[in-house]
Every structure is written in C-alpha cells, then in structure tokens.
Design an enzyme around this catalytic site. Structure first.
Site, mmCIF file in Angstrom:
data_model
loop_
_atom_site.group_PDB
_atom_site.id
_atom_site.type_symbol
_atom_site.label_atom_id
_atom_site.label_comp_id
_atom_site.label_asym_id
_atom_site.label_seq_id
_atom_site.Cartn_x
_atom_site.Cartn_y
_atom_site.Cartn_z
ATOM 1 N N GLU A 1 10.786 27.427 -59.058
ATOM 2 C CA GLU A 1 12.228 27.169 -59.603
ATOM 3 C C GLU A 1 12.305 27.669 -61.141
ATOM 4 O O GLU A 1 13.073 27.116 -61.969
ATOM 5 C CB GLU A 1 12.621 25.693 -59.375
HETATM 6 N N1 CAA Z 1 25.202 28.790 -63.899
HETATM 7 C C1 CAA Z 1 26.295 29.667 -63.784
HETATM 8 N N2 CAA Z 1 26.188 30.844 -64.025
HETATM 9 C C2 CAA Z 1 24.925 31.292 -64.391
HETATM 10 C C3 CAA Z 1 23.869 30.746 -64.733
HETATM 11 C C4 CAA Z 1 24.052 29.208 -64.542
HETATM 12 N N3 CAA Z 1 23.137 28.159 -64.849
HETATM 13 N N4 CAA Z 1 22.803 31.361 -65.468
HETATM 14 C C5 CAA Z 1 23.290 32.631 -65.198
HETATM 15 N N5 CAA Z 1 24.511 32.557 -64.625
HETATM 16 C C6 CAA Z 1 25.351 33.608 -64.692
HETATM 17 C C7 CAA Z 1 25.562 34.542 -65.916
HETATM 18 O O1 CAA Z 1 26.729 33.915 -66.585
HETATM 19 C C8 CAA Z 1 26.148 35.787 -65.515
HETATM 20 O O2 CAA Z 1 27.410 36.006 -65.048
HETATM 21 P P1 CAA Z 1 28.172 36.820 -65.862
HETATM 22 O O3 CAA Z 1 27.941 38.465 -65.727
HETATM 23 O O4 CAA Z 1 29.761 36.600 -65.105
HETATM 24 O O5 CAA Z 1 28.412 36.457 -67.344
HETATM 25 C C9 CAA Z 1 25.256 36.135 -64.147
HETATM 26 O O6 CAA Z 1 24.598 34.771 -63.569
HETATM 27 C C10 CAA Z 1 23.876 36.963 -64.622
HETATM 28 O O7 CAA Z 1 23.154 36.014 -65.612
HETATM 29 P P2 CAA Z 1 22.066 36.705 -66.523
HETATM 30 O O8 CAA Z 1 22.885 37.933 -67.287
HETATM 31 O O9 CAA Z 1 21.629 35.631 -67.715
HETATM 32 O O10 CAA Z 1 21.300 37.238 -65.767
HETATM 33 P P3 CAA Z 1 19.612 37.667 -65.922
HETATM 34 O O11 CAA Z 1 19.200 38.794 -65.105
HETATM 35 O O12 CAA Z 1 19.318 37.947 -67.448
HETATM 36 O O13 CAA Z 1 18.851 36.353 -65.413
HETATM 37 C C11 CAA Z 1 17.636 34.385 -65.317
HETATM 38 C C12 CAA Z 1 18.791 35.191 -65.770
HETATM 39 C C13 CAA Z 1 17.736 33.119 -65.972
HETATM 40 C C14 CAA Z 1 16.422 35.016 -66.004
HETATM 41 C C15 CAA Z 1 17.656 34.114 -63.860
HETATM 42 O O14 CAA Z 1 17.177 35.434 -63.090
HETATM 43 C C16 CAA Z 1 16.617 33.259 -63.221
HETATM 44 O O15 CAA Z 1 16.697 31.774 -63.234
HETATM 45 N N6 CAA Z 1 15.286 33.748 -62.873
HETATM 46 C C17 CAA Z 1 14.433 32.660 -62.312
HETATM 47 C C18 CAA Z 1 14.701 32.468 -60.864
HETATM 48 C C19 CAA Z 1 13.931 31.401 -60.203
HETATM 49 O O16 CAA Z 1 14.251 30.364 -60.767
HETATM 50 N N7 CAA Z 1 13.495 31.420 -59.099
HETATM 51 C C20 CAA Z 1 12.935 30.363 -58.443
HETATM 52 C C21 CAA Z 1 13.155 30.464 -57.000
HETATM 53 S S1 CAA Z 1 13.604 29.373 -55.937
HETATM 54 C C22 CAA Z 1 11.883 28.508 -55.787
HETATM 55 O O17 CAA Z 1 11.119 28.287 -56.326
HETATM 56 C C23 CAA Z 1 12.531 27.009 -54.599
HETATM 57 C C24 CAA Z 1 11.500 26.602 -54.271
HETATM 58 O O18 CAA Z 1 10.977 26.721 -53.218
HETATM 59 C C25 CAA Z 1 10.653 25.507 -54.596
#
Ligand code: CAA
Length: 380
Positions: free
Chosen positions: A363
């Site tokens: 996550e």
């Molecule tokens: N809420 C709403 N929108 C969001 C948001 C949030 N929390 N976070 C980002 N966004 C939106 C941004 O506003 C942006 O939208 P706009 O272009 O319209 O402004 C869009 O999403 C893209 O965001 P970023 O530009 O910030 O994207 P990024 O490429 O820089 O990535 C990141 C952001 C935070 C690194 C994201 O890729 C991330 O969280 N990565 C990790 C993924 C993850 O947690 N994976 C876990 C897998 S699931 C799992 O593990 C489940 C399980 O089985 C236990």
C-alpha cells in the site's frame, strides 16, 4: 484531538481481542508454516462484522467508524497479521472503494456480499513494472462500446487466489496518461481471467498472494467504477484510507511483540533475577513502549481525520510510515529480549518480525509515503 475511547469502542476492541486470542491464536503457527488461507476464520470474522466494519448497515456492513476499524485491526494484528491484511484489503480498499464511488447497482450486487464476508475482495493495482510508479499501468482495458476488454498481468495481489470480486485498475487511453486509467469490477471465473502462481513469502504467509493474468477478459461497461478516466484517482483515494488500515496493522504487530517481550522479561531469569530487572532489557521495553505510544497517536489522528471528513492523505501516510518503522524496530527488539527462544517459532515473535517487514512495502513503500508527506509539507 480527543483520543478518548467511548464505551462502544472499548467493547469493539475487547471483542476483537477475544476473537484474536480464542480463534486466531490456536492455528496461527501452522497456517504460517503451511501458507494456509484462513477460510473458516474469515467466515467467522464476517459474522462478527469485521469484513465490512465501516460499511452502511443498509449494504450489510457494521456501520462503525474508522476508530473502531483501527482498534479491530490492531487487536487482530497482535496475533495474526495474515488474517488482518485480508480484513484490511476487504474493508478499506474493496468495500470502501465500492461504497464511496460505486453505483447503487454495483453496491447492491457486490458490496452487500463483501461487507458480510460472504465474498472476499481483492484490489489489483500493482504490476510487474508498475509498483511504486502506479501511473505506468501496462494492463489495458479497451473500450468496445457496451463492454471493455482487459489484457495484462497483476502482481502481488492479496487474497488473489481466494477472492470472489477483484477491483482491477487498467489503462484505457494511454495518450491521456493517468487520466486515461479506469477501475473495473471483475468477477472470479470470468473467461480469460486466470489465477497464476501463489507467492512463497517471508511473512504474512497465511494470506494468499498471487499473480493474475487477464487475456481478453470481457467486462460489461456497468462494471466500470466512476466516470471514464477516474481509475487512478479511485486508486489513490482508496489507498489513502487503506494506509490507515496498514498503519493499524503495523501498530498491532508492534504491540503484540511488545506484550510478549514484556511478559517474557518478567518470567525469564538470568544472573539471579528476572531479566526485566536488568537495565539492558528495561530500557528496551521503555523504548518499545514510547515508540508504540507515538505510533498509536499518529494512527488515531489519521482515523479521527477520516471520521471528521477532513483530508487525511498526509495523516495516513505519516501513520503508515511511522508505525511500520516502529513495527520493524520493536519486533527485532522483541526477538532480542527473548534471546534464543526468540528464534524459535513457538514464541511467536520471530513470525511477528517477519510479518512486520511487509508493512513498510505494501500500500505504498515507506519511500512513497515520504513522497506524499513531503508534497503535502511543501504545498501547505
Ligand atoms: N487523492 C486524489 N487524487 C490524487 C491523490 C489522492 N490521494 N494522489 C494523487 N492524486 C491525483 C493527483 O492530483 C493527480 O491528478 P491531477 O493531474 O488531476 O492533478 C494524479 O492523481 C496523479 O498524481 P501524481 O502526479 O502525484 O502522480 P505520481 O505519478 O507522481 O504518483 C504516487 C503519485 C503517490 C507516487 C502514486 O503513484 C503512489 O501512491 N504510488 C504507490 C502505489 C501503491 O501504493 N501501491 C500499492 C499497491 S496496492 C496494495 O498493496 C494492496 C494490497 O494488496 C495490500
């Protein structure tokens, strides 16, 4: 912020503690050894309302708040983090995702069964080349008019081999980047949807982690969640709450290991006295207690913000970052307090140490949490 628990919170916490001690504890070492999914225990957790803790009772949920959710997660995780991750994914990724963003038809059809534990849910975002970099989705979902066709591979999917309902994130229009990503509900058994090999893991071995393959999988249009292009935001918003669940899991792993170390230190004697009377051990206990208390404050703060409908993106990232670090440090020290016995399975702390590591990875890794936090800090 007031972290005082109500009578109801304490009753819920005690019910979860009782369930963990009487039902999860007896087979936990065997399930870990055999990598066995706790089918019967998931059914019982469903009966207790743990599979849809925050879901509205009109959809079969328990209608409780996020504080209750973290209390339940902490108690289950003290004993069995494999069971608790099944609960966490089902609650905060799948049920929450459907309740917050699904249509009424989707809620009636899927949420009602997931919230009662009759069915189990999985959340499919990660791919071989899209883990932390979640916008780089290679899985495609081509719009064919009345349905989509999904092709691709998903990795490290919790409950992957056992789930009934899968929320799948896929790229529909690559030109639009993350705005071309969609989220879909895919049912187990849909033609072309194959469950790949089960992972042989370091920790949380009782949970069921698989690779999934999608080969020309037809998904009706009504199974898309939200507007066209909402899939990435859906994943981010859902994961924000999921991180509170994993933070509570990490807190539970840490407090479970601490409680075992404290008890052991009062029983085990060395140099003519119980080892807790040696400052080397007493100071470890002091550090553990302090770190766990600090982690609990961050977890509760994130839960309170979610319940108050405030933005909790940063709070959940901070809670997960810190609680998972504490889980790792405390479990290592708990093994040390146990000495040679800490290295032996029947004392439980070695398993908690192995289970702790994943809380710094899934996550969103700790490094990803720092991206979320630092962006928040710089924006404010
Ligand atoms: N809420 C709403 N929108 C969001 C948001 C949030 N929390 N976070 C980002 N966004 C939106 C941004 O506003 C942006 O939208 P706009 O272009 O319209 O402004 C869009 O999403 C893209 O965001 P970023 O530009 O910030 O994207 P990024 O490429 O820089 O990535 C990141 C952001 C935070 C690194 C994201 O890729 C991330 O969280 N990565 C990790 C993924 C993850 O947690 N994976 C876990 C897998 S699931 C799992 O593990 C489940 C399980 O089985 C236990």
């Amino acid at each position: 912020m007031n972290f005082n628990l109500t009578e109801e919170h304490m009753m819920i916490r005690d019910a979860a503690r009782d369930f963990a001690r009487t039902e999860l504890l007896p087979g936990v070492i065997e399930r870990d050894n055999k990598q066995e999914f706790p089918n019967e225990l998931v059914r019982k957790m469903g009966e207790l309302g743990f599979m849809g803790i925050m879901v509205d009772p009109k959809y079969g949920g328990s209608g409780m708040d996020t504080i209750s959710y973290v209390l339940i997660m902490e108690e289950l995780s003290k004993i069995d983090a494999s069971a608790s991750v099944i609960v966490s994914v089902n609650n905060s990724l799948v049920c929450y995702g459907l309740e917050a963003f699904g249509t009424e038809e989707q809620k009636q059809k899927y949420l009602t069964k997931l919230a009662t534990g009759e069915q189990v849910g999985a959340f499919c975002l990660s791919e071989p080349e899209a883990g932390s970099d979640a916008t780089s989705q290679k899985t495609t979902a081509i719009d064919m008019g009345d349905h989509y066709v999904i092709n691709g591979t998903k990795n490290w999917i919790t409950s992957g081999g056992r789930a009934d309902v899968y929320l799948v994130i896929a790229q529909t229009d690559r030109e639009k980047g993350h705005k071309g990503i969609n989220a879909f509900i895919v049912e187990r058994g849909t033609p072309g949807f194959d469950i790949g090999p089960k992972e042989d893991k370091l920790g949380i071995r009782g949970s069921d982690t698989h690779t999934l393959q999608f080969n020309d999988v037809k998904v009706p249009k009504e199974n898309r969640i939200g507007e066209d292009g909402f899939g990435f935001k859906f994943a981010m918003k859902t994961l924000s709450g999921g991180r509170i669940g994993i933070a509570a899991q990490a807190l539970g792993i840490a407090s479970g290991a601490y409680e075992l170390a404290l008890k052991y230190s009062k029983e085990r004697k060395a140099f003519g006295t119980e080892i807790c009377n040696h400052q080397a051990i007493a100071f470890k206990l002091a550090d553990m207690h302090t770190e766990i208390t600090a982690a609990r404050h961050l977890v509760m703060e994130a839960a309170c913000k979610k319940d108050a409908k405030e933005n909790y993106d940063m709070a959940s990232a901070m809670a997960k970052l810190y609680a998972s670090k504490v889980a790792m440090e405390v479990t290592v020290e708990a093994v040390q307090v146990h000495g040679g016995n800490g290295f032996v399975k029947e004392y439980h702390v070695e398993r908690l140490m192995r289970d702790a590591k994943i809380t710094q990875i899934y996550e969103g890794t700790s490094e990803i949490q720092k991206i979320v936090i630092s962006r928040g800090v710089l924006r404010d």
